[in-house]
Design a protein around this motif. Structure first.
Motif, short mmCIF file in Angstrom:
data_model
loop_
_atom_site.label_atom_id
_atom_site.label_comp_id
_atom_site.label_asym_id
_atom_site.label_seq_id
_atom_site.Cartn_x
_atom_site.Cartn_y
_atom_site.Cartn_z
N LEU A 44 0.84 -1.20 0.00
CA LEU A 44 0.00 0.00 0.00
C LEU A 44 0.87 1.25 0.00
O LEU A 44 0.58 2.22 -0.72
CB LEU A 44 -0.94 0.00 1.21
CG LEU A 44 -1.88 1.19 1.33
CD1 LEU A 44 -2.83 1.25 0.13
CD2 LEU A 44 -2.66 1.11 2.63
N ALA A 45 1.94 1.25 0.77
CA ALA A 45 2.86 2.38 0.79
C ALA A 45 3.51 2.56 -0.59
O ALA A 45 3.68 3.70 -1.06
CB ALA A 45 3.92 2.18 1.86
N LEU A 46 3.85 1.46 -1.26
CA LEU A 46 4.44 1.54 -2.59
C LEU A 46 3.45 2.12 -3.60
O LEU A 46 3.82 2.97 -4.42
CB LEU A 46 4.90 0.14 -3.04
CG LEU A 46 5.57 0.07 -4.41
CD1 LEU A 46 6.86 0.89 -4.42
CD2 LEU A 46 5.86 -1.37 -4.78
N VAL A 47 2.19 1.68 -3.54
CA VAL A 47 1.17 2.23 -4.44
C VAL A 47 0.98 3.73 -4.18
O VAL A 47 0.88 4.52 -5.12
CB VAL A 47 -0.16 1.46 -4.27
CG1 VAL A 47 -1.30 2.18 -4.96
CG2 VAL A 47 -0.02 0.05 -4.82
N THR A 48 0.97 4.12 -2.93
CA THR A 48 0.82 5.53 -2.59
C THR A 48 2.01 6.34 -3.10
O THR A 48 1.84 7.44 -3.65
CB THR A 48 0.69 5.70 -1.06
OG1 THR A 48 -0.39 4.88 -0.60
CG2 THR A 48 0.44 7.13 -0.67
N LEU A 49 3.21 5.81 -2.94
CA LEU A 49 4.41 6.49 -3.44
C LEU A 49 4.37 6.62 -4.96
O LEU A 49 4.68 7.69 -5.50
CB LEU A 49 5.67 5.72 -3.01
CG LEU A 49 6.99 6.29 -3.50
CD1 LEU A 49 7.23 7.67 -2.89
CD2 LEU A 49 8.14 5.34 -3.17
N LEU A 50 3.97 5.56 -5.66
CA LEU A 50 3.88 5.63 -7.13
C LEU A 50 2.82 6.64 -7.58
O LEU A 50 3.01 7.36 -8.56
CB LEU A 50 3.60 4.25 -7.71
CG LEU A 50 4.74 3.24 -7.62
CD1 LEU A 50 4.28 1.88 -8.12
CD2 LEU A 50 5.94 3.72 -8.40
N ALA A 51 1.71 6.71 -6.86
CA ALA A 51 0.68 7.70 -7.19
C ALA A 51 1.20 9.12 -6.98
O ALA A 51 0.93 10.02 -7.79
CB ALA A 51 -0.57 7.46 -6.34
N TYR A 52 1.97 9.33 -5.92
CA TYR A 52 2.55 10.64 -5.66
C TYR A 52 3.54 11.02 -6.76
O TYR A 52 3.54 12.15 -7.25
CB TYR A 52 3.23 10.66 -4.28
CG TYR A 52 3.93 11.96 -3.99
CD1 TYR A 52 3.20 13.08 -3.61
CD2 TYR A 52 5.31 12.07 -4.11
CE1 TYR A 52 3.83 14.29 -3.37
CE2 TYR A 52 5.95 13.27 -3.86
CZ TYR A 52 5.21 14.37 -3.49
OH TYR A 52 5.84 15.56 -3.24
N ILE A 53 4.36 10.07 -7.17
CA ILE A 53 5.33 10.33 -8.24
C ILE A 53 4.61 10.65 -9.55
O ILE A 53 4.98 11.58 -10.27
CB ILE A 53 6.30 9.14 -8.40
CG1 ILE A 53 7.22 9.04 -7.18
CG2 ILE A 53 7.12 9.25 -9.68
CD1 ILE A 53 8.05 7.78 -7.13
N ALA A 54 3.57 9.87 -9.86
CA ALA A 54 2.81 10.13 -11.09
C ALA A 54 2.16 11.51 -11.06
O ALA A 54 2.17 12.23 -12.07
CB ALA A 54 1.75 9.05 -11.28
N LEU A 55 1.61 11.89 -9.91
CA LEU A 55 1.00 13.22 -9.78
C LEU A 55 2.05 14.32 -9.93
O LEU A 55 1.79 15.34 -10.59
CB LEU A 55 0.30 13.34 -8.42
CG LEU A 55 -0.47 14.62 -8.18
CD1 LEU A 55 -1.60 14.75 -9.19
CD2 LEU A 55 -1.03 14.63 -6.77
#
Length: 189
Positions: A44-55
């Motif tokens: 979940l932390a990895l998905v959140t980090l990837l979403a932040y990077i994409a944003l």
């Protein structure tokens, strides 16, 4: 437009299901307690980090949003190809094709020996019977209320308050309830 709308819902559900199942797959069954949850929390932390990077990338390069929009529309168009289109008739006539006695039988089956049941449980029971596959709890509520079946807004079952049905309310509705007289019967009287 209907094809894209239906396809967008299919794509969104598929992507959400894929991500959540990947996160759930991180749970270790050989451990117990909080140690077993480390895998899903890490994912979940990895998905959140990837979403932040994409944003962050989209904020830096806003023209990429056009490419993402086109890719999403293409995927929606393809996913909506073989899906049934919603004609909107169900919202205009929520009781079309529903038999009151059949509905009451299904509701009593969903109740079992309990005196109250949540609408989500009734919907799960219907879907287990192969009916109401695409319905939501709101769709079920609208149809029940259109048939004159009272739905309680905050009914507690196992301490959880949500919309539901009481056996007493169903018993108050007789199976051979009177139908309102037709205008010709009223004029004749």
């Amino acid at each position: 437009m209907d094809r894209i709308a239906v396809g967008a819902a299919v794509v969104a559900r598929a992507r959400t299901a894929a991500v959540t199942s990947w996160i759930r797959a991180g749970r270790r069954h050989d451990l117990t307690g909080w140690r077993a949850s480390i895998g899903p929390l890490t994912r979940l932390a990895l998905v959140t980090l990837l979403a932040y990077i994409a944003l962050s990338i989209l904020r830096a390069l806003p023209w990429l949003m056009w490419l993402l929009t086109l890719a999403f529309l293409r995927a929606s168009w393809r996913a909506g190809k073989d899906q049934p289109q919603d004609t909107g008739e169900a919202s205009e006539h929520p009781t079309a094709g529903l038999d009151f006695e059949h509905v009451m039988t299904v509701l009593r089956d969903a109740l079992g020996d309990q005196d109250r049941v949540h609408l989500s449980t009734v919907l799960a029971h219907l879907q287990k019977l192969g009916q109401a596959e695409s319905w939501t709890v709101a769709d079920l509520r609208v149809r029940l209320e259109a048939l004159g079946i009272p739905v309680r807004p905050k009914l507690k079952v196992d301490g959880v308050p949500t919309r539901g049905l009481l056996r007493a309310d169903l018993d108050a509705l007789s199976p051979d309830r009177e139908t309102p007289p037709s205008p010709s019967q009223v004029d004749a009287a």
